[in-house]
Design a protein around this motif. Structure first.
Motif, PDB file in Angstrom:
ATOM      1  N   LEU A   1      90.395  19.323  40.511  1.00  0.00           N
ATOM      2  CA  LEU A   1      91.333  18.202  40.594  1.00  0.00           C
ATOM      3  C   LEU A   1      91.874  17.928  39.205  1.00  0.00           C
ATOM      4  CD1 LEU A   1      89.636  15.424  42.794  1.00  0.00           C
ATOM      5  CD2 LEU A   1      91.582  16.849  43.426  1.00  0.00           C
ATOM      6  N   GLY A   2      92.981  17.224  39.154  1.00  0.00           N
ATOM      7  CA  GLY A   2      93.473  16.694  37.893  1.00  0.00           C
ATOM      8  C   GLY A   2      93.145  15.223  37.788  1.00  0.00           C
TER       9      GLY A   2
ATOM     10  N   LYS B   1      83.847  19.788  24.447  1.00  0.00           N
ATOM     11  CA  LYS B   1      83.085  20.917  24.963  1.00  0.00           C
ATOM     12  C   LYS B   1      81.848  20.404  25.695  1.00  0.00           C
ATOM     13  CE  LYS B   1      84.595  24.116  21.354  1.00  0.00           C
ATOM     14  NZ  LYS B   1      84.170  25.011  20.236  1.00  0.00           N
ATOM     15  N   PRO B   2      81.425  21.089  26.760  1.00  0.00           N
ATOM     16  CA  PRO B   2      80.289  20.619  27.556  1.00  0.00           C
ATOM     17  C   PRO B   2      79.035  20.391  26.712  1.00  0.00           C
ATOM     18  CG  PRO B   2      81.404  22.399  28.682  1.00  0.00           C
ATOM     19  CD  PRO B   2      82.009  22.326  27.316  1.00  0.00           C
TER      20      PRO B   2
ATOM     21  N   ARG C   1      76.920  18.845  30.677  1.00  0.00           N
ATOM     22  CA  ARG C   1      76.494  20.242  30.621  1.00  0.00           C
ATOM     23  C   ARG C   1      76.409  20.774  32.053  1.00  0.00           C
ATOM     24  NH1 ARG C   1      73.694  22.331  26.108  1.00  0.00           N
ATOM     25  NH2 ARG C   1      72.704  23.756  27.594  1.00  0.00           N
ATOM     26  N   PRO C   2      76.866  21.994  32.307  1.00  0.00           N
ATOM     27  CA  PRO C   2      76.759  22.526  33.663  1.00  0.00           C
ATOM     28  C   PRO C   2      75.350  22.968  34.029  1.00  0.00           C
ATOM     29  CG  PRO C   2      77.719  24.172  32.211  1.00  0.00           C
ATOM     30  CD  PRO C   2      77.597  22.902  31.400  1.00  0.00           C
ATOM     31  N   ASP C   3      74.519  23.290  33.020  1.00  0.00           N
ATOM     32  CA  ASP C   3      73.230  23.920  33.265  1.00  0.00           C
ATOM     33  C   ASP C   3      72.054  22.971  33.139  1.00  0.00           C
ATOM     34  OD1 ASP C   3      73.537  23.553  30.579  1.00  0.00           O
ATOM     35  OD2 ASP C   3      72.906  25.568  29.989  1.00  0.00           O
ATOM     36  N   SER C   4      72.292  21.672  33.243  1.00  0.00           N
ATOM     37  CA  SER C   4      71.202  20.695  33.229  1.00  0.00           C
ATOM     38  C   SER C   4      71.593  19.538  34.144  1.00  0.00           C
ATOM     39  CB  SER C   4      70.952  20.190  31.802  1.00  0.00           C
ATOM     40  OG  SER C   4      72.017  19.355  31.371  1.00  0.00           O
TER      41      SER C   4
ATOM     42  N   VAL D   1      86.062  23.110  31.415  1.00  0.00           N
ATOM     43  CA  VAL D   1      87.036  22.745  30.385  1.00  0.00           C
ATOM     44  C   VAL D   1      88.476  22.927  30.863  1.00  0.00           C
ATOM     45  CG1 VAL D   1      85.450  23.216  28.482  1.00  0.00           C
ATOM     46  CG2 VAL D   1      86.915  25.064  29.354  1.00  0.00           C
ATOM     47  N   LYS D   2      88.680  23.605  31.981  1.00  0.00           N
ATOM     48  CA  LYS D   2      90.021  23.740  32.533  1.00  0.00           C
ATOM     49  C   LYS D   2      90.441  22.488  33.301  1.00  0.00           C
ATOM     50  CE  LYS D   2      89.723  28.777  33.018  1.00  0.00           C
ATOM     51  NZ  LYS D   2      89.766  29.917  33.971  1.00  0.00           N
TER      52      LYS D   2
END
Length: 394
Positions: free
Chosen positions: A243-244, A272-273, A311-314, A336-337
């Motif tokens: 989504l935007g 940044k994540p 963060r995507p990994d936590s 980040v997109k």
């Protein structure tokens, strides 16, 4: 037959009730003064036993009516609740009763009292007694179990010892109790969120395996679910379509984001994540940091999470009632997109609600965010309901 019958005090939009039903319970009623929660609560929580109807939503004030507080409705609530519990006990004879008493946490947060109006101070002081008000119903109906969840700081003496008092009063009513501060990420909830848990089980019915001592004075409270793997942010929300900022998905309920100013789009565009917001000091757009943050940093402090990405990994940070706003925490989407904060649907997933749990009104952000941020994670409620029922001596 259900494993237990239950009443959910201060039910809100139904996080605890959802967990109780998922644990195999039959929920008689949810009690909450906030009528805005009713549609969300009723439409998402049909029972799976007996009449298969949703619980009653009792929009009542739990305090007794007095000259000083004429809004109290304890007498009316008592009559309605007694009727519902008696009907459930007839339908499911011999099935134990559980009371979930998860009072609003606002009285036990660190918001400065100096920042509140006299009216808000009065409400906060009254709300701090909600746990004690609910004890009248425990004494009347004598449930086998009590489950309570609140903010981690509720046991702090500066809040008047309300948690310890609640526990002592349950002990006087024949319960063995236990309390522990836990992080919900250890129960399969994709979120770092510390909460105080208080469990109570009838002392003479509790199995020795659930007791911390031979004197039956302490109930063990698990610090995690050994069968629940850790869940990270990407696993929880990565399946939802992009989504935007300010957009709403056409078919997925509550997949809706808050709009962003041009300046905030620049900020989230260079974030940044997992990083702190110190990135804003030196960007391709120049210094994007807030003047107030610059002053605080000059003194050695700072709000490092705001305008940050998860963060995507936590697991995620704590989901609050302002989880839709990147200026109120690390609530930026990890991708980040996608230049935006998380959507309401994503916030609900990070609270462990299923994608089919629809919050109303679907065309609004603020009230839905409050429901989501205030909710008890359903997976947490499910685990502790299962644990309490398993504490019965066989």
């Amino acid at each position: 037959m259900p494993k237990f019958i239950a009443v959910d005090f201060f039910c809100g939009a139904g996080g605890t009730t959802r967990g109780l039903i998922d644990a195999g319970g039959y929920v008689v009623a949810g009690i909450d003064k906030e009528l805005r929660c009713k549609r969300t609560y009723v439409e998402n929580n049909s029972n799976e036993y007996g009449d298969r109807e949703p619980p009653l939503f009792l929009a009542r004030d739990v305090f007794p009516r007095t000259d000083a507080y004429p809004a109290g409705e304890q007498t009316e609530l008592a009559a309605e609740l007694a009727q519902g519990i008696e009907a459930a006990r007839r339908r499911f004879p011999g099935v134990p009763l559980l009371f979930a008493i998860c009072a609003p946490c606002q009285p036990f947060t660190t918001l400065s009292r100096n920042a509140m109006s006299d009216r808000r101070l009065e409400k906060r002081d009254r709300d701090s007694n909600l746990l004690c008000a609910a004890l009248a119903f425990v004494a009347e109906h004598d449930p086998e179990f009590v489950l309570s969840e609140n903010v981690a700081g509720i046991s702090d003496p500066r809040f008047g010892g309300i948690w310890a008092e609640f526990r002592r009063d349950l002990g006087k009513l024949g319960f063995v109790t236990g309390s522990r501060t836990v992080c919900v990420s250890r129960f399969g909830v994709p979120q770092f969120r510390k909460r105080s848990i208080l469990l109570a089980s009838k002392r003479d019915l509790t199995a020795a395996s659930h007791l911390a001592d031979l004197l039956r004075g302490e109930l063990l409270v698990p610090e995690g679910d050994p069968d629940a793997p850790a869940v990270d942010v990407q696993s929880a929300i990565g399946h939802l379509p992009p989504l935007g900022a300010g957009e709403t998905h056409a078919t997925i309920p509550n997949h809706r984001t808050r709009s962003l100013s041009e300046l905030n789009l620049k900020r989230i565009g260079v974030a940044k994540p997992g990083e702190t917001n110190r990135y804003m000091v030196d960007t391709v757009h120049g210094d994007l940091s807030l003047a107030c943050h610059q002053r605080i940093r000059a003194k050695g402090g700072g709000f490092n999470d705001v305008y940050g990405r998860m963060r995507p990994d936590s697991p995620s940070p704590t989901i609050t009632t302002r989880c839709h706003s990147i200026s109120n925490g690390r609530f930026g989407h990890y991708d980040v997109k996608q230049l935006r904060g998380i959507s309401l649907r994503e916030a609900a997933a990070l609270q462990s609600f299923g994608d089919d749990y629809v919050f109303h009104p679907t065309n609004m952000i603020e009230p839905v965010a409050r429901m989501i941020g205030n909710a008890v994670p359903p997976r947490l409620a499910r685990f502790f309901a299962d644990y309490l029922v398993g504490s019965l001596a066989r």
